[in-house]
Design an enzyme around this catalytic site. Structure first.
Site, mmCIF file in Angstrom:
data_model
loop_
_atom_site.group_PDB
_atom_site.id
_atom_site.type_symbol
_atom_site.label_atom_id
_atom_site.label_comp_id
_atom_site.label_asym_id
_atom_site.label_seq_id
_atom_site.Cartn_x
_atom_site.Cartn_y
_atom_site.Cartn_z
ATOM 1 N N ARG A 187 -17.870 49.628 -1.083
ATOM 2 C CA ARG A 187 -17.702 50.036 -2.494
ATOM 3 C C ARG A 187 -18.945 50.809 -2.919
ATOM 4 N NH1 ARG A 187 -15.465 44.485 -2.851
ATOM 5 N NH2 ARG A 187 -13.418 44.529 -3.871
ATOM 6 N N GLU B 217 -2.807 50.179 -4.301
ATOM 7 C CA GLU B 217 -3.203 49.084 -5.188
ATOM 8 C C GLU B 217 -2.500 49.142 -6.536
ATOM 9 O OE1 GLU B 217 -7.456 49.045 -5.763
ATOM 10 O OE2 GLU B 217 -7.587 51.224 -5.838
ATOM 11 N N GLY C 195 -5.252 47.355 -1.683
ATOM 12 C CA GLY C 195 -6.211 46.767 -2.611
ATOM 13 C C GLY C 195 -5.467 45.681 -3.371
ATOM 14 N N THR C 196 -5.435 44.496 -2.778
ATOM 15 C CA THR C 196 -4.569 43.460 -3.350
ATOM 16 C C THR C 196 -5.124 42.862 -4.645
ATOM 17 O OG1 THR C 196 -5.539 42.039 -1.674
ATOM 18 C CG2 THR C 196 -3.279 42.772 -1.312
ATOM 19 N N ARG D 44 -15.261 53.907 0.212
ATOM 20 C CA ARG D 44 -14.402 54.226 -0.924
ATOM 21 C C ARG D 44 -15.179 55.004 -1.979
ATOM 22 N NH1 ARG D 44 -12.149 49.589 -4.507
ATOM 23 N NH2 ARG D 44 -14.276 49.678 -5.290
ATOM 24 N N ARG E 17 0.831 -1.215 0.000
ATOM 25 C CA ARG E 17 0.000 0.000 0.000
ATOM 26 C C ARG E 17 0.855 1.250 0.000
ATOM 27 N NH1 ARG E 17 -5.190 -1.431 2.693
ATOM 28 N NH2 ARG E 17 -4.825 -3.415 3.702
ATOM 29 N N HIS F 29 -15.594 6.803 -0.187
ATOM 30 C CA HIS F 29 -14.829 7.820 -0.901
ATOM 31 C C HIS F 29 -15.589 9.139 -0.986
ATOM 32 C CE1 HIS F 29 -13.575 9.861 -4.633
ATOM 33 N NE2 HIS F 29 -12.375 9.591 -4.170
HETATM 34 C C1 PEP Z 1 -8.674 45.843 -4.689
HETATM 35 O O1 PEP Z 1 -8.296 46.259 -5.780
HETATM 36 O O2 PEP Z 1 -8.064 44.977 -4.057
HETATM 37 C C2 PEP Z 1 -9.939 46.321 -4.091
HETATM 38 C C3 PEP Z 1 -10.257 45.974 -2.865
HETATM 39 O O3 PEP Z 1 -10.761 47.095 -4.822
HETATM 40 P P1 PEP Z 1 -11.636 46.559 -6.057
HETATM 41 O O4 PEP Z 1 -11.671 45.059 -5.973
HETATM 42 O O5 PEP Z 1 -12.976 47.155 -5.880
HETATM 43 O O6 PEP Z 1 -10.895 47.085 -7.226
HETATM 44 MG MG MG Z 2 -9.101 48.068 -6.575
#
Ligand code: PEP
Ligand code: MG
Length: 878
Positions: free
Chosen positions: A564, A755, A776-777, A620, A98, A458
């Site tokens: 937003r 961002e 703003g990732t 924002r 196994r 499974h």
């Molecule tokens: C970002 O850009 O990470 C963000 C939070 O703003 P939006 O997604 O609205 O562009």
């Molecule tokens: Mg953004």
């Protein structure tokens, strides 16, 4: 790199290993070694290390030097212990081979049972057991498994021959086949083997063993194993160990059997032995979910002495590991053999209950409890349930295997589930049973329903791991895979028709039913309270509406990290005003439309600020390119062309032409890099002036009502200090003016989003004029990689992940090396989608951010993940 030469130890006897050698021996190998050390009855065996597997790949799929000699030596020790010998006609040793990786990958890799059988040892087995039927059945199973797994022969060929043999014999089940019929079947299996491989079935047990070991190594890299690892985020370079172990036969007689059991209920967490038993059967029958099992109490009834002994081992193992164990065992003629112990996979509900209970029992400490629950598992507790007040009649019931309810269109094969799921359709995958080839469909399904199998089948294990609602063993439901339909209780559901499954109760309903939102249980509250005591990061939420803000607050959010405002503009009754504002010919005309929007926005902000009173709310200003609010350009071209050709409705044509011209003006080749964010404030300052006025009026009005509103106004997409200054020059006077008009002062801030890379790189300078920052990732990932956030995931990221060019989707988990580097050294928050991803939260903690902001539903997940980031640092958390 592995050390070379004779000194390298590739093989461990079970009696040489321990639970601390999991990296080397895999989960299964370390488990059997630990049980052996504890004096429990484990069939003797040996483990070939994961290091040997890695070396096997490093050498271009050749066994490492010295490995085989070590296997032979260890085998001799096993033979000595058991008194049996591989290939000995009088007293043959039969073994299972196994896989066993460090992290459990249920059913993903391969197993060969009954190895060591050949014409000679078959006879020995017959004499020893006095049961010719049993011996022949073991032999045919071995040929079948070896052919399928080691030689890659299509399993269907064997299945067809077996079905045909049963048909000839008028037998319904396998055990009804008589020795003569089985002998014929064995010959047929060997003929299939010869035809498919152009060689005879190997008689030499050592050769069988060597080939099986290599096949297990090779199974580490089958597409389904690779896909599973990706899903579970298991690294590809760990390799698998191989366990070679004396066979124990659960199918030898009525006082034999096989089973799996959990030391606590893995679905609810209740403290009770919980599992399945199958009398007179081999282990594979249970896990494959082929036959319906009986609860573990079946063992108590049939063999009370064995049950008592098993119960004692179960309790000892749980205490020893200080965690719930998932055990496999076999009873051979009244003797109990322990085959496996590993930490049990469990539902989110069970994970929370077990962690809290174990602290109360003094088995573990609080930080350990916090670390024990997978943050993603909490999402299961957050899933909707079928409303019990609705008093619905289910059309069928099965075993509840993974909680939560889901509605979707029934589909009957994994490929369709995948295809429809990828199109964004909600599907429920309905199968008789699932196997690893169904996983791609299970990933895309909202829920899984099978008509056979138990809680350890499974389907149940995989669904639980993925957090999908799942029901198994719904035996009253007839699943017709050919017709793509299920029938139950006089109802028929065809492919594409909607059903609802409730994985918490096991009920199946026709169509869509009313659901209720879950409320956190007392144990969940306790666990999150412990997490709050430990974590340093604050957890905020992204919310655009008061109802979302309320959910966020209920879930423990400490602020709103992103509201937003453009979402408010998109609503049906507002959009015409927004469009008129954008289409306005002059600034005066625009102001007129903005005046209409002002009270609406003020109402929006008042609601959210009131809900979040006492806590910060980051609002924002408008961000997306303006044409997103307008009709699609291509549609306008088509409509105007048609009106022009038909000559009908000239008035409407003129209106549409005007609209088209404006849309054309606003159209951009790269709108995500275009006129959006703070650039809008610079070109059309009246829009954001209206927004700031609405925010400040709402805050001042609330202040007058003694409501502590704390707005933080966020300017998006800033790339330089001068840009931020230009915007603030327009907006700050509005904020001051409103306070003057209202005669009150409120706490408010102006800040910006980081961002785009330039903002990250010049953040120290931008900080001169920003009272707060938030990452703003989403955009930061887009602009750092140069990957379009709208298209990349659909177009090429999946391929990048498949090819290993990317280890993780950077839009899901922050790219530590690049985006993460841009985020270092700034003490702020984050509000991109990553704010709810446990791995990204760990990074945010390490980077020293102040808070993460995520969806309101994910707030508990983030609270837990933030605490785990502290626990992982290993510092004392009392
Ligand atoms: C970002 O850009 O990470 C963000 C939070 O703003 P939006 O997604 O609205 O562009
Ligand atoms: Mg953004």
């Amino acid at each position: 790199m592995a050390r070379k030469g004779r000194a390298q130890k590739w093989v461990y006897l079970f009696s040489e290993g321990s639970k601390d050698l999991r990296d080397l021996l895999g989960g299964k190998g370390a488990g059997v070694a630990e049980m052996t050390r504890a004096g429990m009855p484990v069939p003797p065996g040996l483990t070939i290390t994961t290091e040997a597997c890695r070396e096997y790949y490093a050498r271009g799929k050749r066994l490492p030097e010295g490995l085989w000699e070590q296997v032979e030596k260890a085998l001799a020790a096993v033979e000595k212990k058991t008194g049996k010998h591989l290939g000995d006609a009088a007293n043959p040793l039969l073994v299972s081979v196994r896989s066993g990786a460090k992290f459990s990958m249920p059913g993903m890799m391969d197993t060969v049972l009954n190895l060591g059988l050949n014409q000679k040892t078959l006879d020995g087995l017959r004499k020893l057991t006095g049961d010719e039927r049993f011996a022949l059945d073991a032999y045919r199973r071995f040929i079948q498994m070896f052919g399928k797994i080691v030689k890659g022969i299509d399993g269907e060929l064997f299945e067809e021959a077996l079905t045909e043999a049963k048909r000839r014999a008028g037998a319904k089940t396998d055990p009804e086949l008589k020795p003569a019929q089985l002998r014929k079947l064995v010959d047929e299996f060997k003929a299939i083997y010869r035809k498919e491989t152009k060689e005879d079935f190997p008689e030499d047990p050592k050769r069988q063993l060597r080939q099986a070991v290599e096949a297990v190594f090779a199974s580490w890299n089958t597409p389904r194993a690779v896909a599973y690892r990706r899903l579970e985020k298991i690294p590809d370079d760990l390799g698998t160990a191989v366990n070679v172990q004396m066979m124990a036969f659960g199918n030898m007689a009525v006082d034999s059997g096989t089973g799996v059991a959990f030391t606590r209920n893995p679905i609810t967490g209740r403290k009770e032995l919980y599992g399945d038993f199958l009398a007179n059967a081999q282990g594979e029958d249970v896990v494959a979910g082929i036959r319906n099992t009986e609860p573990i109490s079946g063992l108590k009834r049939r063999l009370p002495g064995v049950y008592r002994q098993f119960e004692e081992y179960a309790a000892r193992l749980e205490k020893h590991y200080r965690d719930v164990q998932d055990l496999e065992f076999t009873v051979e003629r009244g003797k109990l053999w322990m085959l496996q112990t590993r930490s049990a996979k469990r539902t989110g509900e069970a994970a929370v209950n077990i962690a809290v209970d174990m602290v109360r029992e003094g088995l573990i400490k609080r930080p350990e409890a916090v670390a024990r629950v997978e943050p993603r598992q909490l999402e299961q507790l957050i899933h909707p349930r079928v409303d019990p007040a609705a008093r619905l009649e289910p059309i069928g019931k099965g075993v509840p295997a993974s909680p939560g309810a889901a509605t979707g269109q029934a589909v009957f094969d994994a490929d369709t589930a995948e295809e429809w799921g990828k199109q964004g359709r909600a599907v429920i995958l309905v199968r008789v049973e699932t196997n690893p080839n169904d996983v791609h469909g299970m990933i895309e399904a909202k829920g899984i329903l099978t008509s056979t199998g138990g809680t350890a089948s499974h389907a149940a294990l995989v669904a639980r791991g993925m957090g999908r609602p799942c029901i198994v063993g719904a035996s009253a439901i007839h699943v017709d895979l050919k017709e793509r339909a299920l029938s139950s209780n006089g109802h028929t559901v065809r492919q594409g028709e909607e059903i609802t499954i409730d994985g918490t109760t096991g009920n199946v309903y026709l169509g869509r039913v009313s659901m209720i939102e879950p409320k956190p249980t007392p144990n969940l509250k306790t666990l999150l309270r412990w997490a709050d005591e430990i974590r340093r990061l604050e957890v905020w939420a992204n919310a655009d509406y008061p109802r979302d803000a309320l959910k966020a607050r209920e879930n423990g959010a400490q602020g709103i990290g992103l509201c937003r405002t453009e979402h408010m503009f998109m609503e049906e009754e507002r959009l015409p005003v927004v469009q008129a504002m954008i289409l306005a010919d002059s600034a005066e005309e625009r102001e007129k439309q903005l005046e209409k929007l002002l009270p609406i926005q003020r109402g929006d902000f008042e609601g959210i600020l009131r809900t979040m009173r006492g806590l910060p709310v980051v609002i924002r200003l408008i961000d997306p390119p303006l044409h997103e609010f307008l009709p699609n350009y291509d549609d306008l071209v088509a409509e105007t062309t048609e009106l022009r050709i038909t000559g009908k409705h000239p008035h409407k044509l003129a209106e549409l032409e005007k609209l088209k011209a404006r849309v054309e003006e606003l159209r951009e080749a790269n709108p995500m890099l275009g006129l959006r964010g703070c650039r809008l404030s610079i070109l059309f300052p009246e829009i954001t002036r209206m927004q700031v006025r609405a925010i400040m009026e709402a805050a001042c009005d609330l202040k007058k009502q003694r409501v502590d509103a704390r707005p933080e106004i966020m300017i998006p997409l800033v790339g330089s200090l001068s840009e931020l200054r230009a915007v603030k020059l327009e907006l700050e006077p509005v904020a001051e003016q409103v306070q003057k008009e209202k005669g009150v002062r409120v706490r408010y801030k102006f800040g910006t989003m980081i961002e785009i890379p330039r903002a990250a790189l010049t953040a120290a300078e931008i900080a001169e004029d920003a009272q707060f920052f938030s990452f703003g990732t989403n955009d930061l990932t887009q602009t750092t990689f140069g990957f379009s956030r709208d298209d990349a995931e659909g177009k090429f990221i999946v391929r990048y992940l498949e090819k290993g060019i990317l280890k993780q989707n950077p839009f899901e988990t922050i790219d530590e090396k690049g985006v993460g580097r841009l985020m270092a050294d700034l003490e702020i928050g984050i509000c991109g989608e990553h704010g709810g991803d446990p791995e990204s939260i760990r990074l945010c903690h390490q980077l020293g951010l102040d808070y993460v902001s995520c969806s309101p539903f994910r707030v508990p997940v983030a609270r837990l993940a933030a605490a785990q980031a502290v626990v992982a640092e290993g510092v004392s958390t009392k």
